[in-house]
Design an enzyme around this catalytic site. Sequence first.
Site, PDB file in Angstrom:
ATOM      1  N   HIS A   1       0.845  -1.208   0.000  1.00  0.00           N
ATOM      2  CA  HIS A   1       0.000   0.000   0.000  1.00  0.00           C
ATOM      3  C   HIS A   1       0.876   1.252   0.000  1.00  0.00           C
ATOM      4  O   HIS A   1       0.629   2.200  -0.730  1.00  0.00           O
ATOM      5  CB  HIS A   1      -0.895   0.048   1.248  1.00  0.00           C
ATOM      6  CG  HIS A   1      -1.914  -1.044   1.346  1.00  0.00           C
ATOM      7  ND1 HIS A   1      -2.050  -1.829   2.458  1.00  0.00           N
ATOM      8  CD2 HIS A   1      -2.872  -1.461   0.491  1.00  0.00           C
ATOM      9  CE1 HIS A   1      -3.042  -2.690   2.281  1.00  0.00           C
ATOM     10  NE2 HIS A   1      -3.560  -2.488   1.097  1.00  0.00           N
TER      11      HIS A   1
ATOM     12  N   LYS B   1     -17.350  -8.154   5.474  1.00  0.00           N
ATOM     13  CA  LYS B   1     -16.383  -8.981   4.750  1.00  0.00           C
ATOM     14  C   LYS B   1     -15.727 -10.000   5.682  1.00  0.00           C
ATOM     15  O   LYS B   1     -15.623 -11.157   5.369  1.00  0.00           O
ATOM     16  CB  LYS B   1     -15.329  -8.071   4.106  1.00  0.00           C
ATOM     17  CG  LYS B   1     -14.471  -8.734   3.044  1.00  0.00           C
ATOM     18  CD  LYS B   1     -13.650  -7.684   2.297  1.00  0.00           C
ATOM     19  CE  LYS B   1     -12.271  -8.189   1.889  1.00  0.00           C
ATOM     20  NZ  LYS B   1     -11.374  -7.098   1.519  1.00  0.00           N
TER      21      LYS B   1
ATOM     22  N   ARG C   1      -2.325  -5.862  -8.403  1.00  0.00           N
ATOM     23  CA  ARG C   1      -1.223  -6.786  -8.147  1.00  0.00           C
ATOM     24  C   ARG C   1      -1.093  -7.830  -9.242  1.00  0.00           C
ATOM     25  O   ARG C   1      -0.009  -8.210  -9.615  1.00  0.00           O
ATOM     26  CB  ARG C   1      -1.440  -7.509  -6.814  1.00  0.00           C
ATOM     27  CG  ARG C   1      -1.062  -6.679  -5.644  1.00  0.00           C
ATOM     28  CD  ARG C   1      -1.649  -7.216  -4.384  1.00  0.00           C
ATOM     29  NE  ARG C   1      -3.086  -7.023  -4.387  1.00  0.00           N
ATOM     30  CZ  ARG C   1      -3.860  -7.143  -3.325  1.00  0.00           C
ATOM     31  NH1 ARG C   1      -3.335  -7.509  -2.191  1.00  0.00           N
ATOM     32  NH2 ARG C   1      -5.144  -6.917  -3.398  1.00  0.00           N
TER      33      ARG C   1
ATOM     34  N   SER D   1      -2.923  -7.697   2.878  1.00  0.00           N
ATOM     35  CA  SER D   1      -3.166  -7.624   4.320  1.00  0.00           C
ATOM     36  C   SER D   1      -3.539  -9.001   4.855  1.00  0.00           C
ATOM     37  O   SER D   1      -3.173  -9.379   5.968  1.00  0.00           O
ATOM     38  CB  SER D   1      -4.291  -6.633   4.623  1.00  0.00           C
ATOM     39  OG  SER D   1      -3.942  -5.353   4.166  1.00  0.00           O
TER      40      SER D   1
HETATM   41  P1  ADP Z   1      -5.827  -6.078   0.654  1.00  0.00           P
HETATM   42  O1  ADP Z   1      -6.223  -6.786  -0.604  1.00  0.00           O
HETATM   43  O2  ADP Z   1      -4.366  -6.176   0.933  1.00  0.00           O
HETATM   44  O3  ADP Z   1      -6.694  -6.380   1.851  1.00  0.00           O
HETATM   45  P2  ADP Z   1      -7.057  -3.398   0.446  1.00  0.00           P
HETATM   46  O4  ADP Z   1      -8.477  -3.745   0.279  1.00  0.00           O
HETATM   47  O5  ADP Z   1      -6.697  -2.663   1.654  1.00  0.00           O
HETATM   48  O6  ADP Z   1      -6.025  -4.581   0.317  1.00  0.00           O
HETATM   49  O7  ADP Z   1      -6.511  -2.666  -0.853  1.00  0.00           O
HETATM   50  C1  ADP Z   1      -6.586  -1.322  -1.140  1.00  0.00           C
HETATM   51  C2  ADP Z   1      -5.956  -1.100  -2.490  1.00  0.00           C
HETATM   52  O8  ADP Z   1      -4.563  -1.390  -2.439  1.00  0.00           O
HETATM   53  C3  ADP Z   1      -6.499  -1.979  -3.622  1.00  0.00           C
HETATM   54  O9  ADP Z   1      -6.512  -1.205  -4.797  1.00  0.00           O
HETATM   55  C4  ADP Z   1      -5.477  -3.076  -3.726  1.00  0.00           C
HETATM   56  O10 ADP Z   1      -5.468  -3.643  -5.015  1.00  0.00           O
HETATM   57  C5  ADP Z   1      -4.209  -2.312  -3.434  1.00  0.00           C
HETATM   58  N1  ADP Z   1      -3.140  -3.150  -2.922  1.00  0.00           N
HETATM   59  C6  ADP Z   1      -3.179  -4.023  -1.901  1.00  0.00           C
HETATM   60  N2  ADP Z   1      -1.995  -4.613  -1.708  1.00  0.00           N
HETATM   61  C7  ADP Z   1      -1.156  -4.113  -2.647  1.00  0.00           C
HETATM   62  C8  ADP Z   1       0.212  -4.362  -2.991  1.00  0.00           C
HETATM   63  N3  ADP Z   1       0.929  -5.276  -2.357  1.00  0.00           N
HETATM   64  N4  ADP Z   1       0.740  -3.650  -4.022  1.00  0.00           N
HETATM   65  C9  ADP Z   1      -0.024  -2.758  -4.678  1.00  0.00           C
HETATM   66  N5  ADP Z   1      -1.317  -2.497  -4.434  1.00  0.00           N
HETATM   67  C10 ADP Z   1      -1.883  -3.165  -3.425  1.00  0.00           C
END
Ligand code: ADP
Length: 162
Positions: free
Chosen positions: A17, A41, A91, A129
Amino acid sequence: MTTAIYPGSFDPITLGHLNIIKRAVQVFDRVVVCVMVNSGKYTPLFTIQERVELIRRVVERFPNVAVDCSHDLLAEYAKKYEKPVVVKGLRAITDFESEFQMALINKKLNEELETLFMAASEKYTYLSSTIVKELGKYGADLSEFIPREILDEVQTRTRQRS
Ligand code: ADP
Protein backbone atom coordinates in the site's frame (compact mmCIF):
# COMPACT_ATOMS: atom_id res chain seq x y z
CA MET A 1 -5.21 21.04 -7.33
CA THR A 2 -5.41 17.38 -8.31
CA THR A 3 -6.57 15.01 -5.60
CA ALA A 4 -6.21 11.25 -5.61
CA ILE A 5 -8.36 9.12 -3.34
CA TYR A 6 -6.74 5.82 -2.44
CA PRO A 7 -9.49 3.67 -0.90
CA GLY A 8 -9.17 0.28 0.76
CA SER A 9 -9.55 -1.76 3.91
CA PHE A 10 -5.93 -1.30 5.04
CA ASP A 11 -6.33 -3.93 7.76
CA PRO A 12 -3.43 -3.28 8.24
CA ILE A 13 -1.54 -1.01 5.83
CA THR A 14 1.36 -2.91 4.20
CA LEU A 15 4.52 -1.90 2.34
CA GLY A 16 2.58 -2.68 -0.85
CA HIS A 17 0.00 0.00 0.00
CA LEU A 18 2.76 2.41 1.00
CA ASN A 19 4.49 1.87 -2.33
CA ILE A 20 1.31 2.94 -4.17
CA ILE A 21 0.93 5.99 -1.89
CA LYS A 22 4.54 7.11 -2.49
CA ARG A 23 4.11 6.78 -6.24
CA ALA A 24 0.71 8.50 -6.27
CA VAL A 25 2.19 11.55 -4.48
CA GLN A 26 4.56 11.94 -7.43
CA VAL A 27 1.60 12.22 -9.79
CA PHE A 28 -1.03 14.11 -7.79
CA ASP A 29 -0.87 17.27 -5.67
CA ARG A 30 -2.56 15.51 -2.81
CA VAL A 31 -3.40 11.91 -1.89
CA VAL A 32 -6.22 11.06 0.50
CA VAL A 33 -5.94 7.54 1.87
CA CYS A 34 -9.47 6.53 2.82
CA VAL A 35 -10.27 3.55 5.01
CA MET A 36 -13.55 2.25 3.68
CA VAL A 37 -15.93 0.28 5.84
CA ASN A 38 -16.46 -2.97 4.02
CA SER A 39 -19.73 -4.34 5.33
CA GLY A 40 -19.48 -7.85 6.65
CA LYS A 41 -16.38 -8.98 4.75
CA TYR A 42 -14.63 -10.42 7.79
CA THR A 43 -13.86 -9.69 11.41
CA PRO A 44 -11.23 -6.97 11.19
CA LEU A 45 -7.92 -7.11 13.02
CA PHE A 46 -7.98 -3.36 13.71
CA THR A 47 -10.99 -1.06 14.13
CA ILE A 48 -11.51 1.68 11.56
CA GLN A 49 -10.14 4.30 13.96
CA GLU A 50 -7.09 2.18 14.75
CA ARG A 51 -6.40 1.70 11.04
CA VAL A 52 -6.65 5.44 10.45
CA GLU A 53 -4.17 6.08 13.27
CA LEU A 54 -1.74 3.44 12.02
CA ILE A 55 -1.81 4.92 8.50
CA ARG A 56 -1.34 8.43 9.94
CA ARG A 57 1.82 7.31 11.69
CA VAL A 58 3.16 5.75 8.51
CA VAL A 59 2.47 8.74 6.23
CA GLU A 60 3.35 11.47 8.72
CA ARG A 61 6.49 12.32 6.75
CA PHE A 62 4.52 13.07 3.57
CA PRO A 63 3.04 16.57 3.71
CA ASN A 64 0.68 15.91 0.80
CA VAL A 65 -0.95 12.80 2.19
CA ALA A 66 -4.11 12.92 4.31
CA VAL A 67 -5.93 10.04 5.99
CA ASP A 68 -9.68 9.73 6.31
CA CYS A 69 -12.36 7.06 6.67
CA SER A 70 -15.84 6.67 5.32
CA HIS A 71 -18.94 4.60 5.84
CA ASP A 72 -20.34 5.84 2.53
CA LEU A 73 -20.10 4.44 -0.94
CA LEU A 74 -16.90 5.65 -2.60
CA ALA A 75 -18.95 7.34 -5.34
CA GLU A 76 -20.64 9.46 -2.65
CA TYR A 77 -17.54 10.08 -0.56
CA ALA A 78 -15.67 11.36 -3.63
CA LYS A 79 -18.12 14.25 -3.96
CA LYS A 80 -16.29 15.93 -1.05
CA TYR A 81 -13.47 16.79 -3.45
CA GLU A 82 -13.24 18.70 -6.68
CA LYS A 83 -12.64 16.33 -9.59
CA PRO A 84 -10.86 13.65 -7.60
CA VAL A 85 -9.32 10.58 -9.20
CA VAL A 86 -9.55 7.17 -7.55
CA VAL A 87 -6.23 5.33 -7.48
CA LYS A 88 -6.13 1.55 -7.14
CA GLY A 89 -3.19 -0.83 -7.06
CA LEU A 90 -3.29 -3.86 -9.33
CA ARG A 91 -1.22 -6.79 -8.15
CA ALA A 92 -2.18 -9.42 -10.66
CA ILE A 93 -4.76 -10.37 -13.18
CA THR A 94 -6.81 -11.78 -10.29
CA ASP A 95 -7.30 -8.23 -8.94
CA PHE A 96 -8.44 -7.01 -12.31
CA GLU A 97 -11.95 -8.41 -12.54
CA SER A 98 -13.28 -7.05 -9.25
CA GLU A 99 -11.41 -3.75 -9.57
CA PHE A 100 -12.70 -3.26 -13.11
CA GLN A 101 -16.25 -3.95 -11.93
CA MET A 102 -15.84 -1.46 -9.05
CA ALA A 103 -14.49 1.20 -11.39
CA LEU A 104 -17.46 0.78 -13.73
CA ILE A 105 -19.99 0.86 -10.90
CA ASN A 106 -18.39 3.97 -9.42
CA LYS A 107 -18.54 5.64 -12.81
CA LYS A 108 -22.19 4.66 -13.14
CA LEU A 109 -22.99 6.15 -9.71
CA ASN A 110 -20.83 9.21 -10.16
CA GLU A 111 -20.27 10.15 -13.79
CA GLU A 112 -17.36 12.44 -12.94
CA LEU A 113 -15.34 9.85 -11.08
CA GLU A 114 -12.35 8.40 -12.91
CA THR A 115 -10.33 5.43 -11.66
CA LEU A 116 -6.64 5.01 -12.42
CA PHE A 117 -4.87 1.70 -11.93
CA MET A 118 -1.29 1.62 -10.85
CA ALA A 119 0.70 -1.57 -11.40
CA ALA A 120 1.98 -2.96 -8.11
CA SER A 121 5.72 -2.97 -7.71
CA GLU A 122 6.94 -6.47 -8.55
CA LYS A 123 8.55 -6.49 -5.13
CA TYR A 124 5.12 -6.49 -3.52
CA THR A 125 2.85 -8.32 -5.96
CA TYR A 126 2.50 -11.23 -3.56
CA LEU A 127 1.64 -9.03 -0.60
CA SER A 128 -1.82 -8.54 0.90
CA SER A 129 -3.17 -7.62 4.32
CA THR A 130 -4.73 -11.08 4.48
CA ILE A 131 -1.41 -12.89 4.02
CA VAL A 132 0.22 -10.64 6.63
CA LYS A 133 -2.50 -11.55 9.14
CA GLU A 134 -2.08 -15.22 8.40
CA LEU A 135 1.72 -15.13 8.78
CA GLY A 136 1.49 -13.03 11.94
CA LYS A 137 -0.72 -15.62 13.61
CA TYR A 138 2.17 -18.03 13.46
CA GLY A 139 4.59 -15.49 14.86
CA ALA A 140 6.45 -14.93 11.56
CA ASP A 141 8.66 -11.85 11.31
CA LEU A 142 6.62 -9.22 9.45
CA SER A 143 9.36 -6.63 9.04
CA GLU A 144 9.59 -7.16 5.27
CA PHE A 145 5.88 -6.55 4.83
CA ILE A 146 4.81 -3.87 7.31
CA PRO A 147 6.08 -0.27 7.69
CA ARG A 148 8.51 -0.04 10.60
CA GLU A 149 6.51 2.67 12.41
CA ILE A 150 3.70 0.20 13.12
CA LEU A 151 5.53 -3.13 13.08
CA ASP A 152 5.34 -3.86 16.81
CA GLU A 153 1.65 -3.18 16.98
CA VAL A 154 0.82 -5.36 13.99
CA GLN A 155 3.13 -8.12 15.17
CA THR A 156 1.49 -8.15 18.62
CA ARG A 157 -2.11 -7.94 17.41
CA THR A 158 -1.75 -10.68 14.79
CA ARG A 159 -0.17 -12.99 17.35
CA GLN A 160 -3.08 -12.44 19.73
CA ARG A 161 -5.38 -13.74 17.01
CA SER A 162 -3.77 -17.18 16.79
P1 ADP B 1 -5.83 -6.08 0.65
O1 ADP B 1 -6.22 -6.79 -0.60
O2 ADP B 1 -4.37 -6.18 0.93
O3 ADP B 1 -6.69 -6.38 1.85
P2 ADP B 1 -7.06 -3.40 0.45
O4 ADP B 1 -8.48 -3.74 0.28
O5 ADP B 1 -6.70 -2.66 1.65
O6 ADP B 1 -6.03 -4.58 0.32
O7 ADP B 1 -6.51 -2.67 -0.85
C1 ADP B 1 -6.59 -1.32 -1.14
C2 ADP B 1 -5.96 -1.10 -2.49
O8 ADP B 1 -4.56 -1.39 -2.44
C3 ADP B 1 -6.50 -1.98 -3.62
O9 ADP B 1 -6.51 -1.21 -4.80
C4 ADP B 1 -5.48 -3.08 -3.73
O10 ADP B 1 -5.47 -3.64 -5.01
C5 ADP B 1 -4.21 -2.31 -3.43
N1 ADP B 1 -3.14 -3.15 -2.92
C6 ADP B 1 -3.18 -4.02 -1.90
N2 ADP B 1 -2.00 -4.61 -1.71
C7 ADP B 1 -1.16 -4.11 -2.65
C8 ADP B 1 0.21 -4.36 -2.99
N3 ADP B 1 0.93 -5.28 -2.36
N4 ADP B 1 0.74 -3.65 -4.02
C9 ADP B 1 -0.02 -2.76 -4.68
N5 ADP B 1 -1.32 -2.50 -4.43
C10 ADP B 1 -1.88 -3.17 -3.43
